[in-house]
Design a protein around this motif. Structure first.
Motif, short mmCIF file in Angstrom:
data_model
loop_
_atom_site.label_atom_id
_atom_site.label_comp_id
_atom_site.label_asym_id
_atom_site.label_seq_id
_atom_site.Cartn_x
_atom_site.Cartn_y
_atom_site.Cartn_z
N UNK A 32 0.70 -1.05 -0.13
CA UNK A 32 0.04 0.11 0.02
C UNK A 32 0.94 1.45 0.06
N UNK A 33 0.42 2.35 0.16
CA UNK A 33 1.01 3.55 0.14
C UNK A 33 1.66 3.75 1.61
N UNK A 34 2.78 4.10 1.68
CA UNK A 34 3.47 3.97 2.98
C UNK A 34 4.46 5.18 3.00
N UNK A 35 4.95 5.31 4.35
CA UNK A 35 5.78 6.60 4.55
C UNK A 35 7.32 6.04 4.05
N UNK A 36 8.23 6.91 4.25
CA UNK A 36 9.60 6.32 3.83
C UNK A 36 10.11 5.44 4.55
N UNK A 37 9.80 5.60 6.13
CA UNK A 37 10.39 4.56 6.82
C UNK A 37 9.81 3.39 7.13
N UNK A 38 8.33 3.35 6.83
CA UNK A 38 7.70 2.24 6.87
C UNK A 38 7.97 1.37 5.70
N UNK A 39 8.14 1.74 4.35
CA UNK A 39 8.28 1.05 3.11
C UNK A 39 9.62 0.59 3.27
N UNK A 40 10.73 1.41 3.82
CA UNK A 40 12.17 0.55 4.15
C UNK A 40 11.83 -0.42 5.05
N UNK A 41 11.31 -0.39 5.96
CA UNK A 41 11.16 -1.59 7.10
C UNK A 41 10.40 -2.88 6.37
N UNK A 42 9.39 -2.49 5.73
CA UNK A 42 8.60 -3.53 4.90
C UNK A 42 9.52 -4.42 3.82
N UNK A 43 10.47 -3.65 3.44
CA UNK A 43 11.26 -4.42 2.24
C UNK A 43 12.40 -4.96 3.18
N UNK A 44 12.93 -4.62 4.14
CA UNK A 44 14.10 -5.24 5.01
C UNK A 44 13.49 -6.33 5.80
N UNK A 45 12.19 -6.37 6.34
CA UNK A 45 11.70 -7.43 6.86
C UNK A 45 10.92 -8.31 6.31
N UNK A 46 10.76 -8.43 4.76
CA UNK A 46 9.83 -9.31 4.20
C UNK A 46 10.35 -10.62 4.21
N UNK A 47 9.72 -11.38 4.59
CA UNK A 47 10.04 -12.87 4.73
C UNK A 47 10.59 -13.48 3.53
N UNK A 48 11.66 -14.41 3.96
CA UNK A 48 12.14 -14.97 2.73
C UNK A 48 11.50 -15.94 1.96
#
Length: 97
Positions: free
Chosen positions: A81-97
């Motif tokens: 979804x549309x996210x803030x800069x910090x949230x989009x970075x965290x979502x990519x970093x923490x996306x499960x393998x």
């Protein structure tokens, strides 16, 4: 027609800083002067490539004005979804393998 006046040089810097702080390797395509063409390419900790782009004005909720970015990954298919800069970075970093 949607406009992109919400994406400013400061917002681009904020996204770059959030991606760097999250430990993600990233590049942009240099189109900060033409935000409708602006994209960022990010590599997550599992080696997957993500693309981040600006949301259009009609996608931004007035109650969440800092949520300006959308991320997508082809493998596995995921579109945020549309996210803030910090949230989009965290979502990519923490996306499960």
């Amino acid at each position: 027609m949607a406009t992109f006046t919400h994406i400013t040089p400061a917002r681009c810097t904020q996204l770059g800083s959030a991606l760097t702080a999250a430990g993600l390797a990233w590049t942009d395509n240099g189109n900060q002067d033409r935000p409708e063409l602006l994209t960022y390419t990010v590599t997550d900790p599992h080696g997957r490539r993500w693309t981040i782009g600006p949301a259009t004005s009609n996608q931004i909720a007035p109650s969440r004005p800092a949520s300006l970015w959308q991320a997508g990954c082809a493998e596995p298919f995921h579109h945020s979804p549309v996210l803030s800069a910090q949230t989009v970075a965290a979502r990519i970093r923490d996306f499960p393998a």
